[in-house]
Motif scaffolding. Sequence first.
Motif, PDB file in Angstrom:
ATOM      1  N   GLY A  76       0.796  -1.216   0.000  1.00 43.09           N
ATOM      2  CA  GLY A  76       0.000   0.000   0.000  1.00 43.09           C
ATOM      3  C   GLY A  76       0.829   1.267   0.000  1.00 43.09           C
ATOM      4  O   GLY A  76       2.022   1.263  -0.269  1.00 43.09           O
ATOM      5  N   ARG A  77       0.150   2.325   0.334  1.00 44.76           N
ATOM      6  CA  ARG A  77       0.772   3.651   0.346  1.00 44.76           C
ATOM      7  C   ARG A  77       1.667   3.841   1.572  1.00 44.76           C
ATOM      8  O   ARG A  77       1.450   3.208   2.594  1.00 44.76           O
ATOM      9  N   PRO A  78       2.622   4.766   1.468  1.00 44.50           N
ATOM     10  CA  PRO A  78       3.401   5.118   2.657  1.00 44.50           C
ATOM     11  C   PRO A  78       2.484   5.708   3.730  1.00 44.50           C
ATOM     12  O   PRO A  78       1.383   6.177   3.436  1.00 44.50           O
ATOM     13  N   GLY A  79       2.946   5.687   4.931  1.00 41.56           N
ATOM     14  CA  GLY A  79       2.195   6.261   6.038  1.00 41.56           C
ATOM     15  C   GLY A  79       2.955   6.054   7.329  1.00 41.56           C
ATOM     16  O   GLY A  79       4.145   5.765   7.325  1.00 41.56           O
ATOM     17  N   ASP A  80       2.270   6.187   8.435  1.00 41.98           N
ATOM     18  CA  ASP A  80       2.894   5.915   9.724  1.00 41.98           C
ATOM     19  C   ASP A  80       1.894   5.207  10.624  1.00 41.98           C
ATOM     20  O   ASP A  80       0.703   5.225  10.381  1.00 41.98           O
ATOM     21  N   HIS A  81       2.437   4.561  11.619  1.00 42.40           N
ATOM     22  CA  HIS A  81       1.649   3.826  12.603  1.00 42.40           C
ATOM     23  C   HIS A  81       2.265   4.129  13.962  1.00 42.40           C
ATOM     24  O   HIS A  81       3.497   4.198  14.076  1.00 42.40           O
ATOM     25  N   LYS A 101      16.373  12.374   7.906  1.00 39.63           N
ATOM     26  CA  LYS A 101      15.652  12.883   6.746  1.00 39.63           C
ATOM     27  C   LYS A 101      14.628  11.841   6.336  1.00 39.63           C
ATOM     28  O   LYS A 101      14.926  10.651   6.312  1.00 39.63           O
ATOM     29  N   ASN A 102      13.440  12.289   5.995  1.00 41.66           N
ATOM     30  CA  ASN A 102      12.425  11.399   5.445  1.00 41.66           C
ATOM     31  C   ASN A 102      12.603  11.418   3.927  1.00 41.66           C
ATOM     32  O   ASN A 102      12.406  12.449   3.294  1.00 41.66           O
ATOM     33  N   VAL A 103      12.986  10.276   3.352  1.00 40.58           N
ATOM     34  CA  VAL A 103      13.264  10.184   1.913  1.00 40.58           C
ATOM     35  C   VAL A 103      12.256   9.266   1.214  1.00 40.58           C
ATOM     36  O   VAL A 103      12.510   8.758   0.129  1.00 40.58           O
ATOM     37  N   THR A 104      11.101   9.092   1.827  1.00 39.22           N
ATOM     38  CA  THR A 104      10.071   8.196   1.295  1.00 39.22           C
ATOM     39  C   THR A 104       9.712   8.534  -0.147  1.00 39.22           C
ATOM     40  O   THR A 104       9.485   7.630  -0.961  1.00 39.22           O
ATOM     41  N   ASP A 105       9.648   9.813  -0.485  1.00 43.93           N
ATOM     42  CA  ASP A 105       9.253  10.221  -1.838  1.00 43.93           C
ATOM     43  C   ASP A 105      10.167   9.645  -2.916  1.00 43.93           C
ATOM     44  O   ASP A 105       9.752   9.502  -4.064  1.00 43.93           O
ATOM     45  N   GLU A 106      11.397   9.299  -2.558  1.00 43.31           N
ATOM     46  CA  GLU A 106      12.311   8.696  -3.528  1.00 43.31           C
ATOM     47  C   GLU A 106      11.937   7.242  -3.831  1.00 43.31           C
ATOM     48  O   GLU A 106      12.427   6.668  -4.802  1.00 43.31           O
ATOM     49  N   TYR A 107      11.074   6.658  -3.019  1.00 47.31           N
ATOM     50  CA  TYR A 107      10.680   5.262  -3.171  1.00 47.31           C
ATOM     51  C   TYR A 107       9.222   5.117  -3.601  1.00 47.31           C
ATOM     52  O   TYR A 107       8.767   4.005  -3.861  1.00 47.31           O
ATOM     53  N   TRP A 108       8.486   6.191  -3.643  1.00 38.52           N
ATOM     54  CA  TRP A 108       7.049   6.138  -3.914  1.00 38.52           C
ATOM     55  C   TRP A 108       6.725   7.158  -5.006  1.00 38.52           C
ATOM     56  O   TRP A 108       6.994   8.347  -4.862  1.00 38.52           O
TER      57      TRP A 108
END
Length: 112
Positions: A76-81, A101-108
């Motif tokens: 699914g989509r990125p997020g947090d828990h 650094k949050n680099v999630t955008d490089e993977y999604w």
Amino acid sequence: MIFGIPDPDPNDDFAIAIALWSIREVIYGNNNVPTRHLVGFVLQESLGRVSSAIQSFDKEEMVIETRSGRLYKLHGRPGDHPDSEHVWRRWKDFNNAQDEKNVTDEYWDGET
């Protein structure tokens, strides 16, 4: 609860499904070079997890391989828990991690 995870069986190519995920980059320990870690919620265990350093990423399959050899299938989509964020904070404290650094955008790419 925070605990270590045993190394994967080298003959096991089963990817662990991880949801509500993100990728964080930090410098920690004796490292001078940043490492990237998968932070997310393991569906099979209903627990938050922080991976060892990411070694490779298959964007077509959405599978990450970590330094330990473990495979994670991004679900699914990125997020947090709340549980995974708690584990991440504890991991950072324990490892004296800095320069997050949050680099999630490089993977999604925004596709489902």
